[in-house]
Scaffold this motif. Sequence first.
Motif, mmCIF file in Angstrom:
data_model
loop_
_atom_site.group_PDB
_atom_site.id
_atom_site.type_symbol
_atom_site.label_atom_id
_atom_site.label_comp_id
_atom_site.label_asym_id
_atom_site.label_seq_id
_atom_site.Cartn_x
_atom_site.Cartn_y
_atom_site.Cartn_z
ATOM 1 N N VAL A 62 -12.506 -3.568 -27.752
ATOM 2 C CA VAL A 62 -14.164 -3.198 -27.746
ATOM 3 C C VAL A 62 -14.595 -4.559 -27.165
ATOM 4 O O VAL A 62 -15.370 -4.371 -25.985
ATOM 5 N N PHE A 63 -14.279 -5.496 -27.572
ATOM 6 C CA PHE A 63 -14.851 -6.905 -27.149
ATOM 7 C C PHE A 63 -14.177 -7.398 -25.799
ATOM 8 O O PHE A 63 -14.996 -7.996 -25.107
ATOM 9 N N VAL A 64 -13.043 -7.203 -25.427
ATOM 10 C CA VAL A 64 -12.528 -7.183 -24.094
ATOM 11 C C VAL A 64 -13.353 -6.589 -23.129
ATOM 12 O O VAL A 64 -13.826 -7.345 -21.948
ATOM 13 N N LEU A 65 -13.774 -5.450 -23.418
ATOM 14 C CA LEU A 65 -14.748 -4.555 -22.203
ATOM 15 C C LEU A 65 -16.043 -5.242 -22.290
ATOM 16 O O LEU A 65 -16.611 -5.510 -21.148
ATOM 17 N N VAL A 66 -16.580 -5.475 -23.389
ATOM 18 C CA VAL A 66 -17.947 -6.343 -23.437
ATOM 19 C C VAL A 66 -17.770 -7.554 -22.788
ATOM 20 O O VAL A 66 -18.743 -7.809 -22.204
ATOM 21 N N SER A 67 -16.635 -8.257 -22.881
ATOM 22 C CA SER A 67 -16.530 -9.617 -22.473
ATOM 23 C C SER A 67 -16.544 -9.362 -20.825
ATOM 24 O O SER A 67 -16.994 -10.326 -19.910
ATOM 25 N N PHE A 68 -15.886 -8.279 -20.293
ATOM 26 C CA PHE A 68 -16.002 -8.193 -18.739
ATOM 27 C C PHE A 68 -17.296 -8.054 -18.220
ATOM 28 O O PHE A 68 -17.566 -8.374 -17.224
ATOM 29 N N VAL A 69 -17.939 -7.022 -18.960
ATOM 30 C CA VAL A 69 -19.461 -7.036 -18.580
ATOM 31 C C VAL A 69 -20.270 -8.458 -18.685
ATOM 32 O O VAL A 69 -20.961 -8.701 -17.898
ATOM 33 N N VAL A 70 -20.086 -9.279 -19.904
ATOM 34 C CA VAL A 70 -20.611 -10.631 -19.688
ATOM 35 C C VAL A 70 -20.187 -11.464 -18.740
ATOM 36 O O VAL A 70 -21.003 -12.186 -18.128
ATOM 37 N N VAL A 125 -23.132 -9.081 -4.630
ATOM 38 C CA VAL A 125 -22.376 -9.747 -5.489
ATOM 39 C C VAL A 125 -21.707 -8.851 -6.534
ATOM 40 O O VAL A 125 -20.817 -8.950 -7.222
ATOM 41 N N ARG A 126 -22.570 -7.668 -6.907
ATOM 42 C CA ARG A 126 -22.069 -6.935 -8.082
ATOM 43 C C ARG A 126 -20.906 -6.293 -7.657
ATOM 44 O O ARG A 126 -20.233 -6.239 -8.504
ATOM 45 N N ILE A 127 -20.500 -5.910 -6.523
ATOM 46 C CA ILE A 127 -19.485 -5.318 -6.197
ATOM 47 C C ILE A 127 -18.310 -6.207 -6.587
ATOM 48 O O ILE A 127 -17.192 -5.700 -7.024
ATOM 49 N N LEU A 128 -18.209 -7.290 -6.165
ATOM 50 C CA LEU A 128 -17.414 -8.299 -6.329
ATOM 51 C C LEU A 128 -17.143 -8.698 -7.767
ATOM 52 O O LEU A 128 -16.096 -8.768 -8.165
ATOM 53 N N ALA A 129 -18.291 -8.692 -8.330
ATOM 54 C CA ALA A 129 -18.063 -9.195 -9.996
ATOM 55 C C ALA A 129 -17.445 -8.137 -10.615
ATOM 56 O O ALA A 129 -16.716 -8.285 -11.540
ATOM 57 N N ASN A 130 -17.808 -6.615 -10.258
ATOM 58 C CA ASN A 130 -17.278 -5.643 -11.252
ATOM 59 C C ASN A 130 -15.959 -5.401 -10.943
ATOM 60 O O ASN A 130 -15.070 -4.971 -11.697
ATOM 61 N N THR A 131 -15.454 -6.045 -9.614
ATOM 62 C CA THR A 131 -13.894 -5.745 -9.431
ATOM 63 C C THR A 131 -12.906 -6.245 -10.487
ATOM 64 O O THR A 131 -11.937 -5.888 -10.810
ATOM 65 N N THR A 132 -13.282 -7.416 -11.089
ATOM 66 C CA THR A 132 -12.657 -7.788 -12.472
ATOM 67 C C THR A 132 -12.307 -6.711 -13.351
ATOM 68 O O THR A 132 -11.333 -6.668 -13.907
ATOM 69 N N LEU A 133 -13.409 -6.169 -13.554
ATOM 70 C CA LEU A 133 -13.069 -4.768 -14.510
ATOM 71 C C LEU A 133 -12.026 -3.809 -13.998
ATOM 72 O O LEU A 133 -11.154 -3.418 -14.753
#
Length: 811
Positions: A62-70, A125-133
């Motif tokens: 749960v917190f891994v997914l939250v941390s990627f959003v952070v 930059v949203r696209i690049l940042a979301n690629t981590t997920l």
Amino acid sequence: MFTIFKGIIDLIVKLLYSLAANWFYLLLAFIAPLTIYYVSQGEEIVRVLQENDENWTVLNLVFVLVSFVVLFYSVWVIPVPSINLIYRFFESKSPNQELPPREKLFSQLAIYYNSRGDGVPLMPVRILANTTLFIFNYMLIVKLWDGGASIFYFFLFLIFSLLVSEYLKRKIQDDLINDNMPWGLGSLIDKPFLGYLGHFYLILIVTVFWFFRFDDAALNYLVKIITLFFIWLFCLWNDLFHKFIEIRAQKDSELQSKSIANNNIDFYKKSRIVYLYFSGFVLLAIIIFSISQYNYWIYKISPIIIMNVGFAFFIGFMDLLIKTPLDILHLLNRKICPDNGLKAISSEDRELMELQDGFRTDNISKVGDDLTQNLIRRIKQSKEELYWFFKFVNLGFTILIVYVLFISSANDHKMRREVIGQNDINSYSDRDSLGEYYSAWKSHNGKPDTVILIAALGGGSRAGYWTGIHLDRIYDSTMVFNSKSKIFAISTVSGGTSGTNMFIAKKGMEFYNFPDSMSNDNFWRNVYGYNYVSSALWGLLFSDGIRGWLDKNAVFDRDRNFCRQQEELRAFAGNYPTDVGMEKSKLFFENDFMWKYQDDQLKYKLPLHFINTATVQSGRRAIIAPVKLDSNYFHNAVDLYQEHLNLLQNSCRKYSFPTATAVNLSQSFPLISAYNYLECVGTFMDGGLWDNTGLNTLTELYSKLISIDSTIKYKLIYISNGESENSSTKKVNSVILQTLGSATTSPFSGHAVYWEKAFKQKRPGREVDSLEHIQLLDSLARPMKIPLGVLLSKHSMDSMYRSFKFKIHIK
């Protein structure tokens, strides 16, 4: 065809400009997912997430997914307090300055960040940042099929995901412009914060599916596929929702009406609230991590969360105090104070100025030229002062980073030593020579016919587990070795040192009539299934620097090395579930290294442990030994325990050399552990720098014993857990890569290969001796590829135990 080709070129240009504009922040943002993707330890971290036998493991997901959003937010979100900081500065310098409303400037920043800057095409930059997920999602998929993380399949997965996302975003954009939001999402137009409920629902669904376990393997497999699909939807939703936020901000900024201006103000306020929540979560996480490390339960937190939150903090800190203020000043310079005067203002710039109270551009002709020029001059002067101030802060911060990375860190990483009395020092300093100890040892052990000498290869937790289970087998088995065979000494490096120390402590507890209640395999699983990564990462990213300032005048630093020592003690003591077990365990970790060789209940019962490390300054081998080292046999080796004793001669305070410190010196592999410094002696790192096998010291020990007693039979055992030789012959054209490759492989591989070959050579006149090389092999006698690191999954330990149970010996 030309259109397609032009589109590809435009996309590449956008990507290059975007990377150039945001490279530092994206580098930090991508360290965590790329480490998981490329570094073998990342595979184990992902596997442990899938082995959800504990409730806290499910919460970790749960917190891994939250941390990627952070982490996503740290790159994407605009730090609203930066705008307030700029405005307060201007108001204090000149209260009558005319500035655009904060919310208007905020909308302009949103457009500037995610479309074009100075006419340069930028990818949002949203696209690049979301690629981590998406990278994390792909790693989960790879581990489900237990296959290799192929770069080709990864790009196929990423391209497919981005294409689906782009299609959905275009549909949302068209529907938003036409006020026709699909799927009942119309309420997001007036209440965009409701979009976070989508995050919550998807995480809730993922958690529920992740928690379920069934007896039927096929059903479990299906549940995992469904779980991964919802994680993929979570990645898409995060991208779509924040694209919607950007479209809404841009649409509002393009309209002129009073109602839209009010919407703009409302949007600014909501964004400020979101940023405060984001900042609060990061700060709360930092507090929790610090408390958990201090209380030694940080091992329950996934390393992925540690990395994501740590890098989110650094990105957010630099964005708040450096990058965003500079971007704001740039926009103010371009929008408010064009170089060609107020009459050259464009329609978009005029709109900005018309929103200022008391200053309308249609009244420019009524304003005298002197007043106009004074206004421009006053704003420019204040703005330039602030601009250069933040330039100075930026430069100073860069210099600080360079200083910490390449010159000096806040933490000296002073080696752990404990204050003890003079009587103890006198006792510990009375070390026997090897010959003296050998003669006494033979008498106390019934004059054995065969003396066993063992070397253990390094390799993190993999080496610790593999070494430990084999030392237990060698020590306890009567089928392989008769009662006249005894282990005299063990030479170890790195992870092999940890495994051997755990073995010696385990046997010492038995001699103290305090045996563990576990089977041998479960004992070693408890010790090396322990997560040593999280504390090390947190120390590297954050706590080492803080503790360095706090412990500046302390005898030793409570850094990540100290935390690792305490964690190994707790992992060992966890096999003895009483308070007495912890107190007894401390004897084998926190007492002086020589204690167990002089204690009346243990003397001559435990094998001698020769711990190998290396000096950073000279690259020399150093040995921590319970006997005096003869320089005629132990060539080019620093007798580190003797160097420690020499330091105490002229010191008014007396310090012990704890066993945990000796073990840590041998396994101080860069980044996971820090280099240890002993005043007037040197800085010490992982013993693999010189020889990762322990065979150098074993060979010298063997030569010395032959000179003492040539009539007895010796059995030499080498416990390895991976391949020492790098057989790659692929051509490397880069001069830089060639140099770095030579600098890293020469000590770690070159010396190890030499001593492995020397170990297997026949000794003239010593036909009575025997050699045994215990390797980590699969069922086809091929080297088993178990990830290297300080965290082992149950999957890896199961594989290693199968190899142990059906091992193949090479004589």
